[in-house]
Design a protein around this motif. Structure first.
Motif, mmCIF file in Angstrom:
data_model
loop_
_atom_site.group_PDB
_atom_site.id
_atom_site.type_symbol
_atom_site.label_atom_id
_atom_site.label_comp_id
_atom_site.label_asym_id
_atom_site.label_seq_id
_atom_site.Cartn_x
_atom_site.Cartn_y
_atom_site.Cartn_z
ATOM 1 N N SER A 10 34.975 49.705 21.933
ATOM 2 C CA SER A 10 36.028 49.427 22.917
ATOM 3 C C SER A 10 35.618 48.101 23.562
ATOM 4 O O SER A 10 34.745 47.472 23.432
ATOM 5 C CB SER A 10 35.860 50.547 23.895
ATOM 6 O OG SER A 10 34.246 50.238 24.748
ATOM 7 N N ASP A 11 36.556 47.811 24.702
ATOM 8 C CA ASP A 11 36.508 46.949 25.532
ATOM 9 C C ASP A 11 35.498 47.254 26.595
ATOM 10 O O ASP A 11 34.814 48.420 26.524
ATOM 11 C CB ASP A 11 37.764 46.208 25.978
ATOM 12 C CG ASP A 11 38.460 47.331 26.985
ATOM 13 O OD1 ASP A 11 37.808 48.521 27.108
ATOM 14 O OD2 ASP A 11 39.579 46.997 27.639
ATOM 15 N N PHE A 84 37.089 45.188 20.565
ATOM 16 C CA PHE A 84 37.800 44.598 21.567
ATOM 17 C C PHE A 84 37.096 44.016 22.681
ATOM 18 O O PHE A 84 36.122 44.452 23.085
ATOM 19 C CB PHE A 84 38.829 45.772 22.183
ATOM 20 C CG PHE A 84 39.649 46.595 21.002
ATOM 21 C CD1 PHE A 84 40.758 45.944 20.704
ATOM 22 C CD2 PHE A 84 39.123 47.601 20.733
ATOM 23 C CE1 PHE A 84 41.738 46.656 19.548
ATOM 24 C CE2 PHE A 84 39.918 48.439 19.543
ATOM 25 C CZ PHE A 84 41.285 47.746 19.148
ATOM 26 N N SER A 85 37.555 42.545 22.892
ATOM 27 C CA SER A 85 36.995 41.804 24.051
ATOM 28 C C SER A 85 35.474 41.844 23.991
ATOM 29 O O SER A 85 35.016 41.654 22.961
ATOM 30 C CB SER A 85 37.299 42.494 25.231
ATOM 31 O OG SER A 85 37.077 41.895 26.343
ATOM 32 N N THR A 106 38.194 41.088 15.526
ATOM 33 C CA THR A 106 38.104 41.169 16.978
ATOM 34 C C THR A 106 39.460 40.789 17.614
ATOM 35 O O THR A 106 40.409 39.975 17.106
ATOM 36 C CB THR A 106 37.095 40.191 17.280
ATOM 37 O OG1 THR A 106 37.508 38.717 17.100
ATOM 38 C CG2 THR A 106 35.710 40.326 16.663
ATOM 39 N N SER A 108 40.848 39.338 21.379
ATOM 40 C CA SER A 108 40.445 39.017 22.551
ATOM 41 C C SER A 108 38.828 38.894 22.982
ATOM 42 O O SER A 108 38.421 39.071 24.051
ATOM 43 C CB SER A 108 40.859 39.926 23.795
ATOM 44 O OG SER A 108 42.602 39.730 23.714
ATOM 45 N N ALA A 109 38.201 38.746 21.775
ATOM 46 C CA ALA A 109 36.676 38.646 22.002
ATOM 47 C C ALA A 109 36.310 37.217 22.532
ATOM 48 O O ALA A 109 35.785 36.537 21.634
ATOM 49 C CB ALA A 109 36.064 38.963 20.751
ATOM 50 N N GLU A 156 44.420 40.854 27.873
ATOM 51 C CA GLU A 156 44.413 42.635 27.440
ATOM 52 C C GLU A 156 45.500 42.865 26.525
ATOM 53 O O GLU A 156 46.238 43.852 26.502
ATOM 54 C CB GLU A 156 44.462 43.186 28.938
ATOM 55 C CG GLU A 156 43.142 43.341 29.541
ATOM 56 C CD GLU A 156 43.090 44.129 30.793
ATOM 57 O OE1 GLU A 156 44.116 45.236 30.861
ATOM 58 O OE2 GLU A 156 42.214 44.031 31.240
ATOM 59 N N TYR A 158 45.622 43.602 23.677
ATOM 60 C CA TYR A 158 45.304 44.879 22.840
ATOM 61 C C TYR A 158 45.902 46.214 23.124
ATOM 62 O O TYR A 158 45.949 47.080 22.349
ATOM 63 C CB TYR A 158 43.758 44.770 22.321
ATOM 64 C CG TYR A 158 42.860 44.882 23.674
ATOM 65 C CD1 TYR A 158 42.564 45.882 24.514
ATOM 66 C CD2 TYR A 158 42.315 43.682 23.768
ATOM 67 C CE1 TYR A 158 42.009 45.782 25.421
ATOM 68 C CE2 TYR A 158 41.542 43.644 25.157
ATOM 69 C CZ TYR A 158 41.242 44.550 26.037
ATOM 70 O OH TYR A 158 40.603 44.542 26.963
#
Length: 196
Positions: A10-11, A84-85, A106, A108-109, A156, A158
């Motif tokens: 998860s983020d 994510f992130s 990935t 927005s990592a 964000e 995703y």
């Protein structure tokens, strides 16, 4: 037919901020055996006041390392990873410490921009053009990875339905065999038999 395993990280919010993750799972669960991790749980982040600053600080001040350590204990077999992130940074660091991976996707990592070593796996990295903290082109060239940047999306991205479809389709292409491929493989086997 055995399904390929997909580990989803998860983020930093986990499931606490929107139910967007269920859309990915709906698309992917027919073709992957999915293991989902809330990275707050992996990192032992348990805050009374859940706000962006507090959560971010908890990860940066030891939570990322704790999550990496727990992930290494839980996952011992090679799998595909979708992260994510902040989850992307955890997956990246875990791979560098020996986590077996088949691929890493990935979204927005952004913290990966601080990494100086490349993971030893097929990597796909997706960012929004409006994400101020996405890695630079110079970083991607130095590390040796390609960045895919989607116009008009922020960090964000995703959680957006169009991005959910895109990422899910990219991952489905990894495991779905196209009918033409099966026919070509069959023809090659027939030719091989005729030649021998």
């Amino acid at each position: 037919m055995n399904s390929e395993r997909l580990v989803v990280l998860s983020d930093m919010w986990g499931p606490k901020k929107g139910m967007w993750i269920t859309s990915y799972l709906a698309y992917l669960q027919q073709y992957y055996d999915i293991e989902y991790y809330d990275i707050q749980e992996l990192a032992n982040v348990n805050l009374l006041k859940q706000n962006e600053k507090n959560i971010h600080s908890a990860f940066v001040e030891g939570g990322i390392d704790t999550a990496v350590s727990h992930l290494l204990k839980k996952e011992t077999k090679p799998a595909h990873y979708l992260a994510f992130s902040m989850g992307g940074s955890i997956a990246w660091k875990a791979n560098l410490k020996g986590l077996p991976m088949k691929s890493l996707y990935t979204v927005s990592a952004t913290r990966i921009r601080k990494e100086v070593e490349r993971v030893d796996v097929d990597v796909k990295m997706l960012f929004g053009s409006k994400d101020l903290y996405r890695p630079s082109v110079k970083w991607s060239e130095t590390i040796g990875v390609d960045l895919e940047v989607v116009d008009n999306y922020g960090h964000e991205m995703y959680s957006d339905s169009e991005i959910i479809k895109k990422v899910s389709l990219d991952l489905l292409k990894k495991v779905m065999v196209k009918p033409e491929q099966v026919k070509k493989e069959a023809k090659v086997k027939v030719l091989a038999k005729k030649i021998s």
